[in-house]
Enzyme design. Structure first.
Site, PDB file in Angstrom:
ATOM      1  N   PHE A  11      18.249  47.289 -31.155  1.00  0.00           N
ATOM      2  CA  PHE A  11      18.794  47.755 -32.437  1.00  0.00           C
ATOM      3  C   PHE A  11      19.954  46.854 -32.917  1.00  0.00           C
ATOM      4  CE2 PHE A  11      22.184  50.999 -33.796  1.00  0.00           C
ATOM      5  CZ  PHE A  11      21.961  50.796 -35.146  1.00  0.00           C
ATOM      6  N   ASP A  31      14.723  39.128 -24.247  1.00  0.00           N
ATOM      7  CA  ASP A  31      14.607  40.593 -24.197  1.00  0.00           C
ATOM      8  C   ASP A  31      13.331  40.930 -23.433  1.00  0.00           C
ATOM      9  OD1 ASP A  31      15.811  43.030 -26.356  1.00  0.00           O
ATOM     10  OD2 ASP A  31      14.068  43.427 -25.078  1.00  0.00           O
ATOM     11  N   ALA A  72      21.851  43.064 -23.443  1.00  0.00           N
ATOM     12  CA  ALA A  72      20.752  43.702 -22.711  1.00  0.00           C
ATOM     13  C   ALA A  72      21.299  44.807 -21.827  1.00  0.00           C
ATOM     14  CB  ALA A  72      20.022  42.664 -21.858  1.00  0.00           C
ATOM     15  N   ALA A  73      20.750  45.985 -21.971  1.00  0.00           N
ATOM     16  CA  ALA A  73      21.228  47.123 -21.179  1.00  0.00           C
ATOM     17  C   ALA A  73      20.272  48.291 -21.374  1.00  0.00           C
ATOM     18  CB  ALA A  73      22.629  47.538 -21.633  1.00  0.00           C
ATOM     19  N   SER A 115      31.221  49.674 -24.220  1.00  0.00           N
ATOM     20  CA  SER A 115      31.044  50.937 -24.940  1.00  0.00           C
ATOM     21  C   SER A 115      32.300  51.796 -24.917  1.00  0.00           C
ATOM     22  CB  SER A 115      29.897  51.717 -24.283  1.00  0.00           C
ATOM     23  OG  SER A 115      29.840  53.013 -24.813  1.00  0.00           O
ATOM     24  N   TYR A 139      25.998  55.683 -17.080  1.00  0.00           N
ATOM     25  CA  TYR A 139      25.983  54.671 -18.152  1.00  0.00           C
ATOM     26  C   TYR A 139      27.394  54.125 -18.377  1.00  0.00           C
ATOM     27  CZ  TYR A 139      26.066  52.707 -22.859  1.00  0.00           C
ATOM     28  OH  TYR A 139      26.265  51.878 -23.931  1.00  0.00           O
ATOM     29  N   ARG A 207      33.099  62.390 -33.186  1.00  0.00           N
ATOM     30  CA  ARG A 207      32.749  61.026 -32.790  1.00  0.00           C
ATOM     31  C   ARG A 207      33.199  60.038 -33.865  1.00  0.00           C
ATOM     32  NH1 ARG A 207      32.093  63.441 -29.009  1.00  0.00           N
ATOM     33  NH2 ARG A 207      30.362  63.614 -27.553  1.00  0.00           N
TER      34      ARG A 207
HETATM   35  N1  NAD Z   1      24.108  51.758 -30.122  1.00  0.00           N
HETATM   36  C1  NAD Z   1      25.323  52.148 -29.795  1.00  0.00           C
HETATM   37  O1  NAD Z   1      25.855  53.127 -30.339  1.00  0.00           O
HETATM   38  C2  NAD Z   1      26.109  51.409 -28.731  1.00  0.00           C
HETATM   39  C3  NAD Z   1      27.416  51.832 -28.468  1.00  0.00           C
HETATM   40  C4  NAD Z   1      28.141  51.164 -27.490  1.00  0.00           C
HETATM   41  C5  NAD Z   1      27.611  50.092 -26.825  1.00  0.00           C
HETATM   42  N2  NAD Z   1      26.343  49.703 -27.092  1.00  0.00           N
HETATM   43  C6  NAD Z   1      25.814  48.576 -26.330  1.00  0.00           C
HETATM   44  O2  NAD Z   1      25.230  47.626 -27.228  1.00  0.00           O
HETATM   45  C7  NAD Z   1      24.111  47.008 -26.606  1.00  0.00           C
HETATM   46  C8  NAD Z   1      22.888  47.137 -27.487  1.00  0.00           C
HETATM   47  O3  NAD Z   1      22.602  48.523 -27.669  1.00  0.00           O
HETATM   48  P1  NAD Z   1      21.461  49.042 -28.658  1.00  0.00           P
HETATM   49  O4  NAD Z   1      21.912  50.323 -29.229  1.00  0.00           O
HETATM   50  O5  NAD Z   1      21.046  47.933 -29.551  1.00  0.00           O
HETATM   51  O6  NAD Z   1      20.304  49.408 -27.613  1.00  0.00           O
HETATM   52  P2  NAD Z   1      18.797  48.892 -27.515  1.00  0.00           P
HETATM   53  O7  NAD Z   1      18.162  49.690 -26.416  1.00  0.00           O
HETATM   54  O8  NAD Z   1      18.155  48.925 -28.848  1.00  0.00           O
HETATM   55  O9  NAD Z   1      18.982  47.381 -27.055  1.00  0.00           O
HETATM   56  C9  NAD Z   1      19.043  46.975 -25.708  1.00  0.00           C
HETATM   57  C10 NAD Z   1      17.990  45.889 -25.533  1.00  0.00           C
HETATM   58  O10 NAD Z   1      18.078  45.382 -24.197  1.00  0.00           O
HETATM   59  C11 NAD Z   1      16.742  45.116 -23.762  1.00  0.00           C
HETATM   60  N3  NAD Z   1      16.767  45.104 -22.288  1.00  0.00           N
HETATM   61  C12 NAD Z   1      16.951  46.160 -21.451  1.00  0.00           C
HETATM   62  N4  NAD Z   1      16.894  45.738 -20.171  1.00  0.00           N
HETATM   63  C13 NAD Z   1      16.694  44.396 -20.194  1.00  0.00           C
HETATM   64  C14 NAD Z   1      16.554  43.398 -19.192  1.00  0.00           C
HETATM   65  N5  NAD Z   1      16.623  43.715 -17.890  1.00  0.00           N
HETATM   66  N6  NAD Z   1      16.350  42.113 -19.568  1.00  0.00           N
HETATM   67  C15 NAD Z   1      16.275  41.775 -20.902  1.00  0.00           C
HETATM   68  N7  NAD Z   1      16.392  42.686 -21.897  1.00  0.00           N
HETATM   69  C16 NAD Z   1      16.605  43.976 -21.547  1.00  0.00           C
HETATM   70  C17 NAD Z   1      15.916  46.237 -24.351  1.00  0.00           C
HETATM   71  O11 NAD Z   1      14.530  45.925 -24.429  1.00  0.00           O
HETATM   72  C18 NAD Z   1      16.566  46.410 -25.724  1.00  0.00           C
HETATM   73  O12 NAD Z   1      15.902  45.619 -26.694  1.00  0.00           O
HETATM   74  C19 NAD Z   1      23.952  47.658 -25.243  1.00  0.00           C
HETATM   75  O13 NAD Z   1      24.592  46.843 -24.281  1.00  0.00           O
HETATM   76  C20 NAD Z   1      24.700  48.965 -25.388  1.00  0.00           C
HETATM   77  O14 NAD Z   1      25.206  49.430 -24.132  1.00  0.00           O
HETATM   78  C21 NAD Z   1      25.568  50.335 -28.028  1.00  0.00           C
END
Ligand code: NAD
Length: 307
Positions: A11, A31, A72-73, A115, A139, A207
């Site tokens: 995302f 990814d 990535a997470a 986060s 997490y 939030r």
């Molecule tokens: N969305 C939020 O509100 C939010 C808030 C705080 C932090 N974050 C952090 O931002 C980052 C992105 O979050 P997001 O909301 O876009 O989530 P998301 O799940 O859409 O994106 C994470 C991406 O990482 C990829 N991924 C997972 N494991 C992997 C691996 N082992 N190797 C390669 N790719 C891998 C997934 O396929 C996914 O596309 C994350 O690190 C998340 O912890 C997000």
């Protein structure tokens, strides 16, 4: 500049990748598509499917890169409670693997997507970076551990590091998984489809909801800002919105009324989590621009789930 974005089909990552390509940068994405969708990427993005622990692949992708965005997470708080070992593997070991590869490739800077969850439940009005973190889920613990590894390995090998503690990000392209979906797309869908919204307790859980384009602005600034190495920086709006206010806002944008079911259970998470944003303003010259009303309207207009 040349960038590698891990998790760049997700995302936030795909929004960042497309934005950087529009600015004329060279962008590689790694990814594993466990949650991402490469179809969201601009054709100008160089996409590779693979795991962050796949060393030969990561090495190849790091060639001549100026800055790595490590996104990535695995990202679900409730899922992490069920599968903490998997969260440790992807979010902690995966981060260590990327740092080790960056050390070997001589990369200058990494920006980690951390986060706001690392603060856990705090009684304070707004959380600032000097507070002692209190992770209350695997997490959150994995994100804090990732921050520590990034800082420590960066310090040892002279890699510039910055960790952005992103608060509740929302916007077009956020997936709506069948279990534990994020609150904004979930409520939006329920209201538009005239389903029922489950509100836990009295709906006063507060939030800091930040629109994805604002998060991307902060990420872009973090790649080049001077004097920010080893810093952790909150990325939020600084404005608290409770669940009842969120519902009213979505109702206002959609011109539909939500059917609310109150659950007495306490599964609504911590009661209050809002960012103090002074440091982001000072170090990144960053201030979120998108109001919640505007962001919800953009989500409705631009997300394929809702148009
Ligand atoms: N969305 C939020 O509100 C939010 C808030 C705080 C932090 N974050 C952090 O931002 C980052 C992105 O979050 P997001 O909301 O876009 O989530 P998301 O799940 O859409 O994106 C994470 C991406 O990482 C990829 N991924 C997972 N494991 C992997 C691996 N082992 N190797 C390669 N790719 C891998 C997934 O396929 C996914 O596309 C994350 O690190 C998340 O912890 C997000």
């Amino acid at each position: 500049m040349r960038f590698l974005i891990t998790g760049g089909a997700g995302f936030i990552g795909s929004t960042l990748a497309n934005n950087l390509v529009r600015r004329g940068h060279t962008v590689r994405v790694l990814d594993d598509l466990s949650a991402g969708d490469a179809g969201k990427l601009d054709p100008g993005v160089n996409f590779t499917r693979g795991d962050v622990e796949d060393k030969p692949k990561v090495w190849r992708l790091l060639n001549k890169v100026d800055c790595v965005y490590h996104l990535a997470a695995r990202v679900s708080v409730p899922e992490s409670v069920l599968y903490p070992r998997e969260y440790n593997k992807t979010n902690v070991s995966g981060t260590v693997a990327i740092m080790e590869a960056m050390r070997d490739a001589g990369i200058k800077r990494v920006v980690l997507a951390s986060s706001g969850a690392i603060y856990g439940g705090q009684t304070l009005g707004k959380v600032h970076e000097a507070l002692l973190p209190h992770p209350d889920s695997p997490y959150a613990a994995s994100k804090l551990a990732a921050e520590c590894y990034v800082q420590t390995i960066g310090e040892l090998w002279n890699i510039e590091t910055v960790s952005l503690r992103i608060f509740n990000c929302y916007g077009p392209g956020q997936s709506i998984p069948p279990t534990h979906p994020p609150v904004i797309p979930q409520f939006m869908r329920q209201i538009l489809e005239e389903g029922s919204l489950v509100v836990y307790g009295n709906g006063t859980q507060t939030r800091d909801f930040i629109y994805v384009d604002d998060v991307v602005e902060a990420l872009v600034a973090a790649a080049t800002a001077d004097g920010i190495s080893r810093q952790v920086i909150n990325i939020g709006t600084g404005i608290g919105t409770n669940i009842n206010q969120l519902i009213r806002c979505i109702e206002g944008v959609t011109h539909k009324k939500g059917k609310i079911v109150v659950s007495p259970s306490n599964s609504g998470g911590v009661s209050n989590l809002v960012a103090n944003t002074d440091k982001a303003q000072r170090l990144l010259d960053f201030k979120a621009k998108t109001s919640l009303e505007k962001g919800i309207a953009l989500l409705k207009a631009r997300d394929a789930h809702f148009v």
